[in-house]
Scaffold this motif. Structure first.
Motif, short mmCIF file in Angstrom:
data_model
loop_
_atom_site.label_atom_id
_atom_site.label_comp_id
_atom_site.label_asym_id
_atom_site.label_seq_id
_atom_site.Cartn_x
_atom_site.Cartn_y
_atom_site.Cartn_z
N THR A 142 39.51 40.69 46.19
CA THR A 142 40.44 40.29 46.91
C THR A 142 40.19 39.01 47.63
OG1 THR A 142 39.72 41.71 48.67
CG2 THR A 142 41.75 42.62 47.30
N ALA A 143 40.99 38.03 48.04
CA ALA A 143 40.63 36.80 48.77
C ALA A 143 39.96 37.29 50.22
CB ALA A 143 41.97 36.12 49.05
N CYS A 144 40.26 38.26 50.64
CA CYS A 144 39.71 38.63 52.13
C CYS A 144 38.76 39.89 51.73
CB CYS A 144 40.51 38.75 53.15
SG CYS A 144 39.89 39.33 54.72
N GLU A 184 48.51 36.24 50.34
CA GLU A 184 46.95 35.75 50.28
C GLU A 184 46.49 36.21 48.81
OE1 GLU A 184 45.14 37.26 53.80
OE2 GLU A 184 43.78 38.47 52.53
N ARG A 242 41.92 33.43 37.50
CA ARG A 242 42.67 32.28 38.34
C ARG A 242 42.28 32.30 39.79
NH1 ARG A 242 47.25 30.26 36.76
NH2 ARG A 242 48.24 30.82 34.87
N THR A 243 42.29 31.03 40.29
CA THR A 243 41.82 31.02 41.80
C THR A 243 42.80 31.55 42.81
OG1 THR A 243 43.05 28.80 41.88
CG2 THR A 243 40.61 28.76 41.40
N PHE A 244 42.17 32.12 43.54
CA PHE A 244 42.99 32.98 44.67
C PHE A 244 43.99 32.17 45.51
CE2 PHE A 244 39.18 36.29 45.02
CZ PHE A 244 39.79 36.66 44.15
N VAL A 278 44.41 30.69 48.60
CA VAL A 278 44.01 29.44 49.46
C VAL A 278 43.91 28.36 48.56
CG1 VAL A 278 43.36 30.56 51.42
CG2 VAL A 278 41.69 30.19 49.51
N ARG A 279 43.39 28.42 47.07
CA ARG A 279 42.92 27.49 46.45
C ARG A 279 44.25 27.25 45.32
NH1 ARG A 279 38.31 25.90 48.44
NH2 ARG A 279 37.78 24.11 47.01
N GLY A 315 38.16 32.44 56.33
CA GLY A 315 38.24 33.74 56.00
C GLY A 315 38.50 34.37 54.66
N ARG A 316 38.84 33.54 53.59
CA ARG A 316 39.42 33.65 52.21
C ARG A 316 38.55 33.18 51.36
NH1 ARG A 316 41.48 36.05 55.42
NH2 ARG A 316 43.77 36.35 56.14
N LEU A 317 38.10 33.98 50.29
CA LEU A 317 37.43 33.52 49.10
C LEU A 317 38.41 32.78 48.30
CD1 LEU A 317 35.36 36.69 48.97
CD2 LEU A 317 34.15 34.52 49.40
N GLY A 318 37.77 31.75 47.52
CA GLY A 318 38.45 30.77 46.74
C GLY A 318 39.01 31.50 45.31
N CYS A 319 37.90 32.18 44.68
CA CYS A 319 38.24 32.93 43.48
C CYS A 319 37.26 34.24 43.30
CB CYS A 319 37.99 31.84 42.21
SG CYS A 319 36.40 31.63 42.02
#
Lengths: 166, 360
Positions: free
Chosen positions: B168-170, B124, B39-41, B43-44, A89-93
Motif C-alpha cells: 500500500t502507499a502508506c 491514496e 503502476r506507480t501509487f 501520489v505519483r 507519508g506515502r510511498l511512490g510505488c
C-alpha cells in the motif's frame, strides 16, 4: 558538537548529501539546517506518521555508511526519494518497498510490531503458484547477500523466516 | 443532483436496522486496500495514469459478479454538493471526494457501488474495496468484500510482496490492507464519563476510534467508529476476531452504564431523553450539531424503552437526511444556505410526526 556552518549553535541535524559518488556529512543546528531546506522536525512530528518518520530519518542517518548498507537515495522505478516519503507519508510505488526496505522494516516494527504478513496469500493471475522450494532458495540467496553487505538485522529476519519454513 | 435511484437502496442499505445489536451498532464496514502491480501509487500518478487505472478497474468490475452492473460515479465530474452527499453516505472518503481544506478532487477519482459493496478508485491506493452491512456483523461484512477481492484479484494483478503482503502507499495499511470498523452509539459511557477509560483500553490492544465520518473527523452525537489500528502480522480472521471480541465488551459496558443511569438517576435520564424528543418534534430551526446531539438523546430513550413511538430505522434515516448536503442537494441549494436549519427542522418534524402516526 557545534554547527559546522555558523560555528556557534549546537548541531542537532546530520545532513548527508550525496553528489555523484561523493558523500558529504554536515553537522548543523536547526536554523542552518532549515536554510539548506531540511524541514522543521517539529512540524513533521505533527503529521499522523510524522513522529515515526522523523525517528526513521534519524535512524537512517545513524546507520553506518558502509558500501551497500546505505539505502539507495532514489527509487529506480518511480524516482521517489526517502525525503519524499518523509514529507508525504506515502510511498511512490511497489518498488519503493524494496528500495527503502531497511528503513521501512524499522517503521513497520514500530507501527505493527512486526514485518511479516501472515494473512491471505495472493496468487497473481496467469502465474504458476510459487514453488516453496524456489522461495527457499531465493530467501537463501537474499540471506547471503544480506550477510555480505553486513545488513545483520535483515539477515536475522531472513534466517528466522527460513527456519519457520524448513 | 446525481441520480441515486441508480442504487437500489441509495447505497445505504445498512440503515435499515436489520442487523445484530442494531440498537447500538449502526453499521459494520470492512475495507481492503489494493494496488495494481506495475503502476506507480496514487501520489505519483499522472492524470493519464489515473484514467487508465479507472478503465482497467471498470472493465474488471463489469466482468466480476460482485460489481457487474455497478453504478459508477466519477467524482471528478460531480459538483461539490454531490461529492459531499456521497461522503455523507459513507460511500467515499473525504480525500477521494476532494473535500479536505487543501484537497482538490483528482482526475479519475471514482466510486463503483452495488448493493453492499463499493470500490473507491484512485484514492491514496488504486483500490479501496468495501463491504458494509447493517448492525454488528464483521464476518458478514468481510465475507462480502473478500468475495469481491477474490473476483477482482483474478482479473487484475495486485501488488503483493511475499513478506510484507499487499503493498500500500502508506505503511500503516500494508499486509492485509484490512480495516474493519463498527459505527457504534455510546451515550451511556459518555454520560457516566467512562468513555475515555474504555477508549484507552481499546488502544492498548491495537484498536483505535474515530468520529462519525472516519479518519480525522470529530465525534458527533456520541457515535464512535471503532477499528483495528494494525494491518500486518495478524491474519484477516484474527483481526476480525479481535475487533468483534472488543466490541462485544464495549457493548456490555454500554449496557451496564445505561443500567446504572436508570438505577441511579431515572428522573434525570427520562427528562433528558424527552427534552431531546420535544425539541426535535417542535423546534423551528435546528443546526446539524444540535440535531445530532438531540437524536443521540432520543436514540438513548428508544434503547431504554422510555420513548415508545420511534423506530431505530427512522432515527437512522434522520441521521443521514439531516446532513447539510442531503438537505441542500434535493432542494437545489448550497450547503451553506441560511435556510438549511429551518428546512432541517421541518424535515425532522415530519418524520417524527409520521412515526407517531404509524405507532399510534
Amino acid at each position: 558538537m557545534t554547527c559546522e556552518q555558523c560555528g556557534t549553535r549546537e548541531a542537532v541535524v546530520i545532513l548527508k548529501q550525496v553528489e555523484g559518488a561523493e558523500v558529504r556529512i554536515l553537522h548543523l543546528c536547526e536554523p542552518c539546517a532549515a536554510e539548506r531546506g531540511v524541514e522543521d522536525i517539529e512540524a513533521t512530528a505533527k503529521t499522523p506518521l510524522g513522529a515515526f518518520l522523523a525517528a526513521m530519518g534519524k535512524e537512517i542517518v545513524a546507520e553506518p555508511s558502509l558500501p551497500g548498507a546505505a539505502p539507495a537515495a532514489v527509487c529506480a522505478a518511480c524516482g521517489a526519494s526517502l525525503q519524499d516519503f518523509r514529507e508525504s507519508g506515502r510511498l511512490g510505488c511497489a518498488e519503493c518497498w524494496t528500495t527503502f526496505e531497511g528503513p521501512l522494516r524499522g517503521l513497520l516494527r514500530r507501527v505493527h510490531g512486526t514485518t511479516h504478513h501472515v494473512g491471505e496469500l495472493y496468487q497473481t493471475p496467469g502465474e504458476e503458484p510459487t514453488d516453496p522450494g524456489a522461495l527457499v532458495s531465493s530467501l537463501r540467496a537474499h540471506l547471503r547477500s544480506a550477510v555480505e553487505s553486513e545488513n545483520f538485522e535483515l539477515a536475522a529476519e531472513l534466517r528466522d523466516r527460513l527456519r519457520g519454513m524448513e | 443532483m446525481i441520480d441515486l435511484s441508480l442504487l437500489a437502496d441509495g447505497g445505504i442499505g445498512w440503515l435499515d436496522a436489520s442487523g445484530p445489536a442494531n440498537h447500538l451498532v449502526l453499521s459494520t464496514r470492512v475495507r481492503l486496500a489494493r494496488n495494481l502491480r506495475g503502476r506507480t501509487f496514487g501520489v505519483r500518478n499522472s492524470a493519464r495514469d489515473r484514467e487508465e487505472i479507472l478503465d482497467e478497474v471498470v472493465a474488471a468490475a463489469a466482468d466480476s459478479p460482485g460489481l457487474a452492473g455497478a453504478a459508477v460515479f466519477r467524482l471528478d465530474r460531480l459538483d461539490s454538493v454531490d461529492r459531499e452527499l456521497l461522503h455523507e453516505r459513507h460511500l467515499v472518503s473525504k480525500e477521494l471526494a476532494g473535500l479536505g481544506r487543501n484537497d482538490r478532487v483528482r482526475i479519475g477519482a471514482a466510486l463503483l457501488v452495488r448493493d453492499r459493496l463499493g470500490a473507491m478508485v484512485n484514492e491514496e491506493d488504486h483500490l479501496r474495496l468495501q463491504g458494509v452491512v447493517s448492525g454488528f456483523a464483521p464476518e458478514a461484512a468481510y465475507a462480502e468484500v473478500d468475495r469481491l477481492d477474490g473476483e477482482l484479484g483474478q482479473r487484475l494483478a495486485f501488488a503483493f510482496h511475499p513478506e510484507f503482503g499487499y503493498l500500500t502507499a502508506c505503511p500503516t495499511n500494508v499486509g492485509t490492507g484490512l480495516r474493519a470498523s463498527v459505527l457504534i452509539h455510546l451515550p451511556g459511557l459518555v454520560l457516566t464519563k467512562e468513555i475515555s477509560k474504555v477508549l484507552q483500553s481499546l488502544a492498548q490492544v491495537g484498536l483505535t476510534f474515530r468520529g462519525l465520518y472516519g479518519e480525522g473527523s470529530e465525534v458527533v452525537g456520541n457515535f464512535f467508529q471503532l477499528s483495528n489500528q494494525t494491518t500486518l502480522g495478524k491474519s484477516e480472521p484474527e483481526l476480525l476476531d479481535l475487533l468483534a471480541k472488543m466490541v462485544r465488551q464495549v457493548i456490555a459496558y454500554e449496557e451496564e452504564a445505561r443500567a446504572v443511569l436508570l438505577r441511579d438517576a431515572p428522573a434525570v435520564i427520562e427528562d433528558k431523553v424527552w427534552r431531546a424528543y420535544g425539541l426535535l418534534r417542535y423546534a423551528r430551526a435546528l443546526s446539524f450539531e444540535e440535531t445530532m446531539n438531540l437524536l443521540s438523546g432520543v436514540r438513548l430513550g428508544v434503547g431504554l424503552k422510555l420513548i415508545p413511538d420511534v423506530g431505530v430505522y427512522a432515527l437512522n434515516k434522520l441521521l443521514v437526511h439531516t446532513q447539510p448536503a442531503h438537505l441542500a442537494a434535493g432542494r437545489g441549494l448550497s450547503t451553506d444556505d441560511p435556510t438549511l436549519p429551518i428546512r432541517r427542522a421541518e424535515y425532522v418534524r415530519t418524520v417524527l410526526q409520521d412515526e407517531g402516526r404509524r405507532a399510534g
